[in-house]
Motif scaffolding. Structure first.
Motif, PDB file in Angstrom:
ATOM      1  N   UNK A  42      70.711  65.336  59.563  1.00 17.84           N
ATOM      2  CA  UNK A  42      70.682  65.156  61.013  1.00 17.84           C
ATOM      3  C   UNK A  42      71.015  63.700  61.298  1.00 17.84           C
ATOM      4  N   UNK A  43      71.686  63.473  62.429  1.00 19.47           N
ATOM      5  CA  UNK A  43      71.987  62.090  62.807  1.00 19.47           C
ATOM      6  C   UNK A  43      70.710  61.294  63.027  1.00 19.47           C
ATOM      7  N   UNK A  44      69.611  61.991  63.353  1.00 23.23           N
ATOM      8  CA  UNK A  44      68.283  61.373  63.427  1.00 23.23           C
ATOM      9  C   UNK A  44      67.612  61.595  62.072  1.00 23.23           C
ATOM     10  N   UNK A  45      67.684  60.592  61.220  1.00 26.16           N
ATOM     11  CA  UNK A  45      67.214  60.762  59.848  1.00 26.16           C
ATOM     12  C   UNK A  45      65.725  61.072  59.788  1.00 26.16           C
ATOM     13  N   UNK A  46      64.942  60.518  60.725  1.00 21.56           N
ATOM     14  CA  UNK A  46      63.513  60.822  60.728  1.00 21.56           C
ATOM     15  C   UNK A  46      63.274  62.303  61.028  1.00 21.56           C
ATOM     16  N   UNK A  47      64.061  62.853  61.937  1.00 23.39           N
ATOM     17  CA  UNK A  47      63.926  64.278  62.237  1.00 23.39           C
ATOM     18  C   UNK A  47      64.344  65.111  61.029  1.00 23.39           C
ATOM     19  N   UNK A  48      65.393  64.677  60.343  1.00 26.47           N
ATOM     20  CA  UNK A  48      65.825  65.386  59.139  1.00 26.47           C
ATOM     21  C   UNK A  48      64.736  65.366  58.074  1.00 26.47           C
ATOM     22  N   UNK A  49      64.090  64.233  57.910  1.00 24.97           N
ATOM     23  CA  UNK A  49      63.032  64.129  56.900  1.00 24.97           C
ATOM     24  C   UNK A  49      61.838  64.999  57.263  1.00 24.97           C
ATOM     25  N   UNK A  50      61.474  65.011  58.548  1.00 21.98           N
ATOM     26  CA  UNK A  50      60.355  65.844  58.989  1.00 21.98           C
ATOM     27  C   UNK A  50      60.670  67.320  58.765  1.00 21.98           C
ATOM     28  N   UNK A  51      61.891  67.711  59.104  1.00 22.74           N
ATOM     29  CA  UNK A  51      62.304  69.104  58.917  1.00 22.74           C
ATOM     30  C   UNK A  51      62.318  69.464  57.441  1.00 22.74           C
ATOM     31  N   UNK A  52      62.885  68.611  56.615  1.00 20.63           N
ATOM     32  CA  UNK A  52      62.950  68.883  55.173  1.00 20.63           C
ATOM     33  C   UNK A  52      61.560  69.049  54.589  1.00 20.63           C
ATOM     34  N   UNK A  53      60.641  68.192  55.003  1.00 18.14           N
ATOM     35  CA  UNK A  53      59.275  68.295  54.495  1.00 18.14           C
ATOM     36  C   UNK A  53      58.610  69.600  54.932  1.00 18.14           C
ATOM     37  N   UNK A  54      58.870  70.002  56.177  1.00 13.07           N
ATOM     38  CA  UNK A  54      58.252  71.220  56.704  1.00 13.07           C
ATOM     39  C   UNK A  54      58.739  72.469  55.983  1.00 13.07           C
ATOM     40  N   UNK A  55      59.983  72.426  55.481  1.00 18.87           N
ATOM     41  CA  UNK A  55      60.579  73.613  54.865  1.00 18.87           C
ATOM     42  C   UNK A  55      60.816  73.435  53.366  1.00 18.87           C
ATOM     43  N   UNK A  56      60.147  72.457  52.784  1.00 20.09           N
ATOM     44  CA  UNK A  56      60.153  72.261  51.322  1.00 20.09           C
ATOM     45  C   UNK A  56      61.542  71.984  50.762  1.00 20.09           C
TER      46      UNK A  56
END
Length: 370
Positions: A42-56
């Motif tokens: 995601x262009x918002x890297x923090x959002x990408x990291x949060x999403x990745x963590x939520x979905x393993x």
């Protein structure tokens, strides 16, 4: 004794981690190990990291470029705003990676044709998310139609009447021709009339209107169309984002039965009914629906995509399949904005509606500039 090897687990990534991305991640999780999520971008890297963590997912990136450089993936789910679909899908194809693109696949027929040409030179493929094609009732209906069990299709009605308030359109890319490609015809009703076409086959001609009734958008908030099909059937198609009682409804009248579904964002078998014509009650026994189940959604289509990948085939819905639906959208706008009937195949590179869905301009744009 012959040993049957289990299909391998496909490495998948999700690009764009807004609301719809969760449906893709849930479909991957529900694949029973046939696929696993290895990265999100995601262009918002923090959002990408949060999403990745939520979905393993073990990795998160700030761009598709970075993801493709660092990861070996079999399939990418493209969940960005519509204006980014074509360039990012093209980037996947150039990397030889198959991409599953959220609707609409592109903003124009021109962009879709460019992707088709690029796909012919790539080992990768482009598939469009039209998940309602894959629910068990829709699969059953298409089989019965193909087998002639319902007789000739005569008449259909297709309504996507939803409600989206001004706050919904405050998101900058929504309601804008250059970033969303169109209004409810392009972004909302597309799922429902794509299902209509998957049952009735190629459309032949459309006569339409589009209007801005209540929303301060560049695009329409209502459209209506009369459609004829190559098999002789006729249909009405209504798309709206100004309807307080929301519904997604399809009705097919065949010689031997009426088949209907009403739902909102996903149907189960319980949402479908079949009414036999007098003297044809035997079709009821051949309908034999299941009971309940999960609503039609991304998991059904992902399973079909994984089947295709396992068999070395292009995954559904192909560019050619999606083009029928996208061409209808262009034809609807062309008819609405010119006042003329538009036939299938009529909109080509010499038409402004091939380049952009609003052609030279919507009628209200012309009024505003006078």
């Amino acid at each position: 004794m012959k040993v049957h090897m289990s299909p391998r687990s496909h490495r998948m990534a999700i690009v764009g981690t807004g609301g719809i991305a969760a449906a893709h991640a849930e479909a991957i999780r529900a694949s029973a190990g046939r696929a696993h999520l290895v990265a999100a971008a995601d262009v918002d890297i923090d959002r990408a990291r949060t999403f990745a963590a939520a979905w393993d997912a073990p990795h998160a990136y700030a761009s598709l470029t970075e993801l493709l450089r660092e990861e070996q993936v079999d399939l990418i789910c493209l969940c960005t705003p519509p204006g980014q679909h074509a360039p990012l899908a093209a980037q996947c194809l150039r990397a030889g990676v198959t991409v599953l693109v959220e609707k609409p696949p592109t903003l124009s027929l021109a962009e879709l044709d460019e992707l088709a040409a690029l796909e012919r030179r790539s080992p990768g493929h482009v598939a469009t998310v039209f998940q309602h094609r894959f629910g068990p009732a829709a699969v059953r209906l298409r089989r019965m139609v193909a087998d002639g069990e319902l007789g000739r299709p005569l008449l259909a009605t297709c309504a996507t009447q939803w409600y989206r308030d001004d706050a919904y359109f405050a998101v900058p890319w929504r309601g804008n021709w250059t970033t969303e490609g169109g209004g409810p015809t392009m972004g909302h009703g597309i799922h429902q009339f794509d299902l209509l076409f998957s049952v009735l086959g190629p459309w032949r001609e459309v006569s339409a209107l589009a209007a801005r009734q209540a929303r301060s958008t560049d695009t329409e908030d209502v459209s209506m169309a009369l459609v004829t099909f190559e098999n002789g059937a006729v249909a009405t198609v209504v798309n709206s984002v100004v309807s307080p009682r929301q519904t997604s409804a399809l009705r097919f009248d065949f010689e031997r039965a009426t088949v209907e579904v009403e739902h909102l964002y996903g149907y189960t078998d319980d949402d479908w009914t079949l009414t036999a014509a007098p003297g044809h009650e035997d079709v009821l026994a051949r309908w034999t629906p299941g009971s309940g189940g999960a609503p039609s959604g991304h998991a059904d289509q992902l399973a079909a995509v994984l089947d295709a990948l396992d068999n070395g085939e292009p995954p559904p819905v192909t560019v050619e399949d999606a083009r029928r639906t996208m061409e209808f959208i262009a034809a609807l706008y062309a008819s609405a904005f010119t006042g003329e009937r538009v036939r299938s195949g009529q909109i080509g590179p010499d038409s402004p509606f091939w380049l952009r869905m609003n052609g030279t301009a919507a009628p209200w744009d012309k009024v505003n500039t006078q």
